[in-house]
Design a protein around this motif. Structure first.
Motif, short mmCIF file in Angstrom:
data_model
loop_
_atom_site.label_atom_id
_atom_site.label_comp_id
_atom_site.label_asym_id
_atom_site.label_seq_id
_atom_site.Cartn_x
_atom_site.Cartn_y
_atom_site.Cartn_z
N MET A 1 0.84 -1.22 -0.03
CA MET A 1 -0.01 0.07 0.19
C MET A 1 0.77 1.30 -0.06
O MET A 1 0.69 2.50 -0.79
CB MET A 1 -0.85 0.08 1.14
CG MET A 1 -1.80 1.17 1.50
SD MET A 1 -2.97 1.11 -0.11
CE MET A 1 -3.95 2.45 0.30
N ALA A 2 1.98 1.22 0.72
CA ALA A 2 2.76 2.32 0.68
C ALA A 2 3.49 2.82 -0.74
O ALA A 2 3.44 3.93 -1.00
CB ALA A 2 4.05 2.23 1.82
N TRP A 3 3.89 1.78 -1.42
CA TRP A 3 4.38 1.81 -2.78
C TRP A 3 3.17 2.44 -3.74
O TRP A 3 3.57 3.39 -4.44
CB TRP A 3 4.84 0.88 -3.22
CG TRP A 3 6.42 0.44 -2.52
CD1 TRP A 3 6.42 -0.68 -1.53
CD2 TRP A 3 7.28 1.28 -2.91
NE1 TRP A 3 7.70 -0.53 -1.28
CE2 TRP A 3 8.13 0.42 -1.97
CE3 TRP A 3 7.77 2.14 -3.66
CZ2 TRP A 3 9.80 0.99 -1.91
CZ3 TRP A 3 9.22 2.56 -3.55
CH2 TRP A 3 10.30 2.01 -2.61
N MET A 50 5.19 7.41 3.89
CA MET A 50 6.43 7.80 4.85
C MET A 50 5.98 7.09 6.19
O MET A 50 6.91 6.95 6.78
CB MET A 50 6.65 9.10 4.77
CG MET A 50 7.56 9.60 3.87
SD MET A 50 7.97 11.12 3.85
CE MET A 50 8.91 11.36 5.36
N GLU A 51 4.86 6.66 6.40
CA GLU A 51 4.41 6.00 7.70
C GLU A 51 5.10 4.52 7.64
O GLU A 51 5.50 3.96 8.59
CB GLU A 51 3.00 5.73 7.76
CG GLU A 51 2.18 6.93 7.80
CD GLU A 51 0.78 6.65 8.01
OE1 GLU A 51 0.18 5.85 7.74
OE2 GLU A 51 0.12 7.85 8.13
N THR A 52 5.41 4.01 6.33
CA THR A 52 5.89 2.63 6.12
C THR A 52 7.37 2.89 5.69
O THR A 52 8.30 1.95 6.32
CB THR A 52 5.01 1.79 5.22
OG1 THR A 52 3.75 1.78 6.05
CG2 THR A 52 5.80 0.23 5.16
N LEU A 53 7.63 3.67 4.70
CA LEU A 53 8.77 3.45 3.88
C LEU A 53 9.95 4.36 4.66
O LEU A 53 9.56 5.55 4.98
CB LEU A 53 8.54 3.97 2.52
CG LEU A 53 7.72 3.18 1.55
CD1 LEU A 53 7.48 3.79 0.19
CD2 LEU A 53 8.34 1.90 1.45
N PRO A 54 11.25 4.29 4.53
CA PRO A 54 12.07 5.29 4.91
C PRO A 54 11.96 6.76 4.29
O PRO A 54 11.71 6.70 3.14
CB PRO A 54 13.44 4.54 4.73
CG PRO A 54 13.37 3.07 4.25
CD PRO A 54 11.58 3.17 4.02
N ALA A 60 13.15 10.33 -2.43
CA ALA A 60 13.98 10.36 -3.23
C ALA A 60 13.27 9.93 -4.61
O ALA A 60 13.11 10.44 -5.68
CB ALA A 60 15.21 9.57 -3.37
N ILE A 61 12.28 9.12 -4.28
CA ILE A 61 11.36 8.30 -5.48
C ILE A 61 10.25 9.48 -5.77
O ILE A 61 10.10 9.53 -6.98
CB ILE A 61 10.91 6.95 -5.03
CG1 ILE A 61 11.85 5.84 -4.86
CG2 ILE A 61 9.54 6.62 -6.05
CD1 ILE A 61 11.75 4.63 -4.41
N TRP A 62 9.82 9.96 -4.54
CA TRP A 62 8.62 11.06 -5.04
C TRP A 62 9.21 12.21 -5.68
O TRP A 62 8.76 12.68 -6.85
CB TRP A 62 8.21 11.66 -3.76
CG TRP A 62 7.38 12.77 -3.44
CD1 TRP A 62 5.91 12.76 -4.21
CD2 TRP A 62 7.59 13.97 -3.28
NE1 TRP A 62 5.48 13.94 -3.94
CE2 TRP A 62 6.47 14.92 -3.47
CE3 TRP A 62 8.71 14.86 -2.99
CZ2 TRP A 62 6.29 15.97 -3.14
CZ3 TRP A 62 8.50 16.14 -2.34
CH2 TRP A 62 7.43 16.86 -2.49
N THR A 63 10.66 12.50 -5.47
CA THR A 63 11.13 13.83 -6.28
C THR A 63 11.44 13.33 -7.60
O THR A 63 11.08 13.94 -8.76
CB THR A 63 12.44 14.40 -5.45
OG1 THR A 63 12.85 13.70 -4.63
CG2 THR A 63 12.10 15.78 -5.22
#
Length: 104
Positions: A1-3, A50-54, A60-63
């Protein structure tokens, strides 16, 4: 879900960048409202991811999605240069984000 949330955040970031350009061109209220909603949704989905991912990986992926997507939208819809070197560097940004995920 985070991805999925992170992908949605990146897509809304792209939409926000496109609306910035659209507002700059036509100065309509609808463009500024869509700009605000797009960036707001982008931050919302990023915070969910960001609740799950570092933080470093998510940011970095968002940007990367936002920057690359904005450049691609510019090439497809706003007549920006489609030079092979631009495409190469966009691919490098995307591959760097994937690489960061692979090593984290």
């Amino acid at each position: 879900m985070a991805w999925i949330s992170l992908l949605a955040a990146g897509l809304f970031e792209m939409a926000g960048v496109a609306m910035m350009n659209k507002f700059h061109q036509d100065k309509k209220w609808s463009s500024i409202i869509l700009l605000i909603l797009s960036f707001g949704a982008s931050f919302l989905f990023l915070s969910v991811a960001m609740e799950t991912l570092p933080m470093g990986t998510a940011y970095a992926i968002w940007t990367g999605i936002g920057a690359s997507g904005g450049a691609i939208i510019g090439m497809l819809f706003y007549g920006e240069s489609k030079d092979w070197r631009r495409i190469l560097f966009i691919a490098m940004v995307l591959s760097s984000a994937v690489g960061l995920k692979l090593v984290s």
